[in-house]
Design a protein around this motif. Sequence first.
Motif, PDB file in Angstrom:
ATOM      1  N   HIS A 184       0.858  -1.185   0.000  1.00 46.44           N
ATOM      2  CA  HIS A 184       0.000   0.000   0.000  1.00 46.44           C
ATOM      3  C   HIS A 184       0.898   1.240   0.000  1.00 46.44           C
ATOM      4  O   HIS A 184       1.654   1.457   0.943  1.00 46.44           O
ATOM      5  CB  HIS A 184      -0.889  -0.016   1.243  1.00 46.44           C
ATOM      6  CG  HIS A 184      -1.896   1.087   1.270  1.00 46.44           C
ATOM      7  ND1 HIS A 184      -2.973   1.115   0.433  1.00 46.44           N
ATOM      8  CD2 HIS A 184      -1.985   2.208   2.026  1.00 46.44           C
ATOM      9  CE1 HIS A 184      -3.698   2.185   0.677  1.00 46.44           C
ATOM     10  NE2 HIS A 184      -3.111   2.877   1.640  1.00 46.44           N
ATOM     11  N   ILE A 185       0.838   1.998  -1.076  1.00 46.00           N
ATOM     12  CA  ILE A 185       1.652   3.212  -1.189  1.00 46.00           C
ATOM     13  C   ILE A 185       0.706   4.399  -1.263  1.00 46.00           C
ATOM     14  O   ILE A 185       0.072   4.627  -2.304  1.00 46.00           O
ATOM     15  CB  ILE A 185       2.577   3.175  -2.422  1.00 46.00           C
ATOM     16  CG1 ILE A 185       3.470   1.924  -2.397  1.00 46.00           C
ATOM     17  CG2 ILE A 185       3.424   4.435  -2.480  1.00 46.00           C
ATOM     18  CD1 ILE A 185       4.361   1.783  -3.624  1.00 46.00           C
ATOM     19  N   ASP A 186       0.577   5.129  -0.176  1.00 48.07           N
ATOM     20  CA  ASP A 186      -0.272   6.315  -0.184  1.00 48.07           C
ATOM     21  C   ASP A 186       0.275   7.319  -1.196  1.00 48.07           C
ATOM     22  O   ASP A 186       1.456   7.687  -1.152  1.00 48.07           O
ATOM     23  CB  ASP A 186      -0.308   6.946   1.205  1.00 48.07           C
ATOM     24  CG  ASP A 186      -1.187   6.159   2.169  1.00 48.07           C
ATOM     25  OD1 ASP A 186      -2.251   5.695   1.732  1.00 48.07           O
ATOM     26  OD2 ASP A 186      -0.816   6.020   3.346  1.00 48.07           O
ATOM     27  N   SER A 187      -0.586   7.777  -2.088  1.00 48.34           N
ATOM     28  CA  SER A 187      -0.133   8.675  -3.152  1.00 48.34           C
ATOM     29  C   SER A 187       0.326  10.023  -2.619  1.00 48.34           C
ATOM     30  O   SER A 187       0.946  10.795  -3.350  1.00 48.34           O
ATOM     31  CB  SER A 187      -1.245   8.850  -4.193  1.00 48.34           C
ATOM     32  OG  SER A 187      -1.425   7.642  -4.911  1.00 48.34           O
ATOM     33  N   ALA A 188       0.032  10.304  -1.408  1.00 50.37           N
ATOM     34  CA  ALA A 188       0.603  11.407  -0.614  1.00 50.37           C
ATOM     35  C   ALA A 188       0.081  11.185   0.789  1.00 50.37           C
ATOM     36  O   ALA A 188      -0.991  10.646   0.995  1.00 50.37           O
ATOM     37  CB  ALA A 188       0.174  12.773  -1.137  1.00 50.37           C
ATOM     38  N   TRP A 189       0.872  11.617   1.782  1.00 52.47           N
ATOM     39  CA  TRP A 189       0.420  11.531   3.175  1.00 52.47           C
ATOM     40  C   TRP A 189       1.414  12.285   4.037  1.00 52.47           C
ATOM     41  O   TRP A 189       1.391  13.502   4.084  1.00 52.47           O
ATOM     42  CB  TRP A 189       0.248  10.070   3.610  1.00 52.47           C
ATOM     43  CG  TRP A 189      -0.205   9.916   5.038  1.00 52.47           C
ATOM     44  CD1 TRP A 189      -1.016  10.766   5.746  1.00 52.47           C
ATOM     45  CD2 TRP A 189       0.155   8.865   5.946  1.00 52.47           C
ATOM     46  NE1 TRP A 189      -1.202  10.302   7.029  1.00 52.47           N
ATOM     47  CE2 TRP A 189      -0.500   9.148   7.178  1.00 52.47           C
ATOM     48  CE3 TRP A 189       0.939   7.732   5.839  1.00 52.47           C
ATOM     49  CZ2 TRP A 189      -0.370   8.315   8.295  1.00 52.47           C
ATOM     50  CZ3 TRP A 189       1.062   6.902   6.953  1.00 52.47           C
ATOM     51  CH2 TRP A 189       0.416   7.190   8.160  1.00 52.47           C
ATOM     52  N   LEU A 190       2.318  11.555   4.678  1.00 50.21           N
ATOM     53  CA  LEU A 190       3.359  12.189   5.472  1.00 50.21           C
ATOM     54  C   LEU A 190       4.558  12.526   4.592  1.00 50.21           C
ATOM     55  O   LEU A 190       5.651  12.760   5.098  1.00 50.21           O
ATOM     56  CB  LEU A 190       3.775  11.280   6.636  1.00 50.21           C
ATOM     57  CG  LEU A 190       2.649  10.889   7.593  1.00 50.21           C
ATOM     58  CD1 LEU A 190       3.165   9.984   8.699  1.00 50.21           C
ATOM     59  CD2 LEU A 190       1.964  12.112   8.178  1.00 50.21           C
ATOM     60  N   TRP A 191       4.335  12.546   3.312  1.00 47.50           N
ATOM     61  CA  TRP A 191       5.344  12.888   2.309  1.00 47.50           C
ATOM     62  C   TRP A 191       4.603  13.503   1.115  1.00 47.50           C
ATOM     63  O   TRP A 191       3.414  13.278   0.916  1.00 47.50           O
ATOM     64  CB  TRP A 191       6.129  11.656   1.857  1.00 47.50           C
ATOM     65  CG  TRP A 191       5.231  10.502   1.521  1.00 47.50           C
ATOM     66  CD1 TRP A 191       4.601  10.266   0.334  1.00 47.50           C
ATOM     67  CD2 TRP A 191       4.818   9.455   2.414  1.00 47.50           C
ATOM     68  NE1 TRP A 191       3.823   9.125   0.422  1.00 47.50           N
ATOM     69  CE2 TRP A 191       3.938   8.618   1.692  1.00 47.50           C
ATOM     70  CE3 TRP A 191       5.113   9.140   3.745  1.00 47.50           C
ATOM     71  CZ2 TRP A 191       3.354   7.486   2.256  1.00 47.50           C
ATOM     72  CZ3 TRP A 191       4.527   8.021   4.298  1.00 47.50           C
ATOM     73  CH2 TRP A 191       3.664   7.203   3.566  1.00 47.50           C
ATOM     74  N   PRO A 192       5.310  14.279   0.291  1.00 48.73           N
ATOM     75  CA  PRO A 192       4.667  14.906  -0.864  1.00 48.73           C
ATOM     76  C   PRO A 192       4.550  13.948  -2.034  1.00 48.73           C
ATOM     77  O   PRO A 192       5.145  12.864  -2.052  1.00 48.73           O
ATOM     78  CB  PRO A 192       5.619  16.061  -1.191  1.00 48.73           C
ATOM     79  CG  PRO A 192       6.960  15.543  -0.764  1.00 48.73           C
ATOM     80  CD  PRO A 192       6.708  14.711   0.465  1.00 48.73           C
ATOM     81  N   VAL A 193       3.807  14.369  -3.037  1.00 50.99           N
ATOM     82  CA  VAL A 193       3.604  13.545  -4.223  1.00 50.99           C
ATOM     83  C   VAL A 193       4.930  13.196  -4.889  1.00 50.99           C
ATOM     84  O   VAL A 193       5.125  12.060  -5.339  1.00 50.99           O
ATOM     85  CB  VAL A 193       2.671  14.275  -5.218  1.00 50.99           C
ATOM     86  CG1 VAL A 193       2.698  13.598  -6.582  1.00 50.99           C
ATOM     87  CG2 VAL A 193       1.249  14.305  -4.673  1.00 50.99           C
ATOM     88  N   ARG A 194       5.861  14.138  -4.938  1.00 54.44           N
ATOM     89  CA  ARG A 194       7.137  13.842  -5.606  1.00 54.44           C
ATOM     90  C   ARG A 194       7.842  12.675  -4.955  1.00 54.44           C
ATOM     91  O   ARG A 194       8.554  11.909  -5.606  1.00 54.44           O
ATOM     92  CB  ARG A 194       8.021  15.079  -5.679  1.00 54.44           C
ATOM     93  CG  ARG A 194       8.584  15.603  -4.381  1.00 54.44           C
ATOM     94  CD  ARG A 194       9.992  15.075  -4.068  1.00 54.44           C
ATOM     95  NE  ARG A 194      10.754  16.063  -3.333  1.00 54.44           N
ATOM     96  CZ  ARG A 194      11.571  15.775  -2.328  1.00 54.44           C
ATOM     97  NH1 ARG A 194      11.715  14.525  -1.892  1.00 54.44           N
ATOM     98  NH2 ARG A 194      12.248  16.737  -1.733  1.00 54.44           N
ATOM     99  N   GLU A 195       7.655  12.516  -3.638  1.00 62.51           N
ATOM    100  CA  GLU A 195       8.301  11.395  -2.967  1.00 62.51           C
ATOM    101  C   GLU A 195       7.561  10.094  -3.230  1.00 62.51           C
ATOM    102  O   GLU A 195       8.162   9.023  -3.283  1.00 62.51           O
ATOM    103  CB  GLU A 195       8.406  11.651  -1.466  1.00 62.51           C
ATOM    104  CG  GLU A 195       9.414  10.760  -0.768  1.00 62.51           C
ATOM    105  CD  GLU A 195      10.801  10.838  -1.410  1.00 62.51           C
ATOM    106  OE1 GLU A 195      11.478   9.800  -1.462  1.00 62.51           O
ATOM    107  OE2 GLU A 195      11.199  11.941  -1.861  1.00 62.51           O
ATOM    108  N   THR A 196       6.246  10.170  -3.429  1.00 63.55           N
ATOM    109  CA  THR A 196       5.492   8.966  -3.764  1.00 63.55           C
ATOM    110  C   THR A 196       5.984   8.370  -5.071  1.00 63.55           C
ATOM    111  O   THR A 196       6.057   7.149  -5.220  1.00 63.55           O
ATOM    112  CB  THR A 196       3.994   9.290  -3.878  1.00 63.55           C
ATOM    113  OG1 THR A 196       3.576   9.999  -2.725  1.00 63.55           O
ATOM    114  CG2 THR A 196       3.179   8.015  -4.017  1.00 63.55           C
ATOM    115  N   ILE A 197       6.299   9.223  -6.016  1.00 64.85           N
ATOM    116  CA  ILE A 197       6.812   8.727  -7.301  1.00 64.85           C
ATOM    117  C   ILE A 197       8.064   7.884  -7.069  1.00 64.85           C
ATOM    118  O   ILE A 197       8.219   6.789  -7.628  1.00 64.85           O
ATOM    119  CB  ILE A 197       7.104   9.914  -8.238  1.00 64.85           C
ATOM    120  CG1 ILE A 197       5.818  10.693  -8.526  1.00 64.85           C
ATOM    121  CG2 ILE A 197       7.747   9.421  -9.541  1.00 64.85           C
ATOM    122  CD1 ILE A 197       6.040  12.008  -9.259  1.00 64.85           C
TER     123      ILE A 197
END
Length: 1009
Positions: A267-280
């Motif tokens: 499960h990879i939250d598309s953003a949460w405790l990190w920004p979208v750029r880090e989700t990538i």
Amino acid sequence: MRFDEKTRFEGRISRFVEETITPALYPERIALDVSVWRVPDEPVPFDEARAATYEPFVMGSPWGVAWSTEWFHVTGEVPAAWRERDLEVVVDLGFHTWNEGGQAEGLAYRPDGSIVKAIEPYNRYLRVDRGTERVDLYIEAASNPDAAVRAEGERWGNTWRQSPYTSKEHRPPTPVYVFRSCDLAVRDHEVAAFAADVDVLWQLALVLPETSPRRASIVAALARAIDVCDPDDLPGTVGAGRAVLAPVLASPAGASSHTLVATGHAHIDSAWLWPVRETIRKCARTWSNVLELLEEHEDLTFSASSAQQYRWMKDHYPQVWERIRAAVADGRFIPVGGMWVESDTNMPGSEAMARQFVAGQRFFREELGVTCPEVWLPDSFGYSGALPQIARAAGARWFLTQKLSWNETNVMPHHSFTWEGIDGSRIFTHFPPVDSYVSALDAEDLDKAERQYSEAGHGTRSLIPFGYGDGGGGPTREMVARAERQADLEGSPRVVLGNPRDFFAAAEAELPDPSTWTGEMYLETHRGTYTSQVRTKQGNRRSEHALHAAELWAATAAVREGAPYPYDDLERIWHVVLLQQFHDILPGSSIAWVHREAEAGYGRVLAECAEIVDGAVRALVGEGDLALAANATPFALDSVAPMAIGAHDAGSGATGATSVVPGADGTVLDNGLLRVVVDPRGLVTSLRDLVADREVVAAGAAALLFQVHGDRPTMYEAWDIDAAYRRTVEDLRAADSVEILAPDAVRVSHTYRSSTVAATLRLPAGARHLDVTVDVDWHEARRLLKLAVPVDVKADAAASETQFGHVVRPTHTNTTWDEARYETVAHRWLHVGEEGYGVAVVNDSTYGYDVRRTWAGERSAAATTIRASVIHGPKFPDPDCDMGEHTMRYRILPGATRADALRHAWDVNLPTTRLTGARAVAPLLDVTGRGVVVQTVKLAEDRSGDVVVRLYESDGGRTRASIRADFEHVGVAVTDLLEEPTGEAATVVDGAVELELRPFQIVTLRYAR
């Protein structure tokens, strides 16, 4: 065993693992040379990093200011004697012992730019090919801080508090991590196998009853295995230890044991405790690890949702993308869910919820040749009753979640069942009884899944997604080793490595008559997510309506004037909106960085939609001085026809006038249809419906009362509103001022501590409604601001708009299920009524409400109080959440039906636009039929130029509809959401499509041109 014996045994096993087995996994190590390049700002591509100048790095030194990136160049000679042995580079970036997905991570590259795999807290190794003479690797290390700031070793709990790491701009300047080690090590696979044997048996012993013979045999075997292993020479004696354990590992499971179908997951939250750029980057790291694991274990499959995340790989990591494509084709890497992201389902509007599936399924079909048959939402915060129909119309047969295991009051009674939506559509649904989407396949999880399975005696299997998640990580080789040993093990459920589709097909087949759950699946926690981050929610609402108008006018201009349809622009804009409906963005539960980016994204969306609308409308009306009005809604609330641009007479519309009369007892607004009394305290003490000749405000109460509650949830601030909030309240009953602004408007102003709250009440001439604009400048942390409207209506239930219809909830608390719904979600309107009379409240950006029956004493009948949640103001994970200035609009509709509420909801959220031009524009469609709403008019996704019309029945009853298209076409077909024919023939009579609609039924028509 007696307690003291049990304690001694567990201590002996624990010490044996820690002191003997773990060091022997890598019996020989040598340190590698490490140099570093610190990226000045945002992450850079590999080629740029490789060309940078690196400096020597001393192991044990700090690195990584929060949210920064540092590239480490790792080099070293491989001893000649090691080159044919099993070698790994083992890295410790300074990992914590908690929150595996919310801390440092790295992605390793070879000098040619090819990706090796990732380095993560529980996946710290990089394999070295046999024959390698020299290690030469680059590691892109992300210094992601632990934005939860928890106590050491505590995974969750009330230690969550304000963090200094919620935005890059306000981060501390000091490094977050210490790079502890980077070694070339020999891996002893026999010791690793022994470690897995001991791990599985030890865990199993801990969950078995102490009096169990099976437990006794395991304990005895483990004790003997320790005895036969030499702590000073484990590699030389590990075979004897494994031989001792082999018989207890070979003992098969019982014939009636539960079967757990295990699919790898991350499960990879598309953003949460990190920004979208880090989700990538998280996706690239996790999925590169998974792809290597799939190569090593041929029975393993991996399930991953969210077309957006696949799209990121295609755009940013083409190497990973090509490997994914190959693994998908091989049936090993399984796209699931069919949605653009794992979105919230409570707050996205009708068309947006449909587009999550349209965009997701389209991507999976076009790029990977897959249509996902299941909806995959393990972590969204409750589930709209409209979802079964939407999912079925998008090609789904099955639905999966586990989030309702978080219910605080009631236990969901089923694990495999049929879920029936508001329209009567049904979808086979599964809640994994393990109550987790991040299982490690340990014995405790397996035991829990078997014990809790509600359909025992009828069904025999459940699904268990395994792998580190939330921040990614995925399955590990240690988890796969557990699965292999638990495939057929006495005392344990059977574990079968498999995929969700095979599971669902088998589970559905063995339950031919499953139980049914009807209506929404309300999550009895996380109720604050309907209100947190007001600006994000306003951006979503306004973007949805802007897209509705942009598609309508662009389609009209394309059909009528041959104007180019902005396919690419609309697709890109929709993707922004859909991403930001992710279940930690739209609900307001992410760090500040995420929400500031979301707000900026919404700003761009609105500007681009405005540009599309302007271009399309100008193409339609031409240049001229004729006064026109553009109405993009399905309803006409003034002189302009629905979805048309008509001549606007400034003198037309409402008749009569509003008067405002100040007095000692209050200020009176009167337009001949309604009379509103605002007393000197700023409260509405009377709202009299002159048409119905009845008072609307409940006896002894006052409307438009602002109330402030203390709001300190026990655990999750941005997520929750705990029931205890109701025990403390401050009513704002003393206005700073009551001002007459205009003949039809009064402004009431309050001060609360460091904040100001103002309401402008406007009673338009000829209108049977009261408009209220609330302006708030909020500076109160952990306080919930409510706006109360007590009405003299005995309502047994409240109707709240949801996607393509509405949901009806009791206003009483007869059962624990009713009592737990003390905060609920509504879209643009909420309605309460008794036989013959109702009151509605319409909003432009509020989602959270509570509605309860109230009692004013023996001399008064029961009434109903509607309270809108205006501001939440949590401190975690964004310490500035909801602070500052906000404006919300409400409309109070006395004497309204639900249909009235829907018409006014469109008007408040998408008002008529005034403009000038050369000509009026007739609507593309003429639609008749009670309760029929045209939700969307657009051109087809396949860019054929066909016109797609989506409509639905809105009242909750059966109706007939006639749709006449005023444009040339060569045929019309009934399609699903994916715009493919359903096989249902469209009945055309005298050029008009004739439909019979069930309650809340969605119909999509495709007109071929």
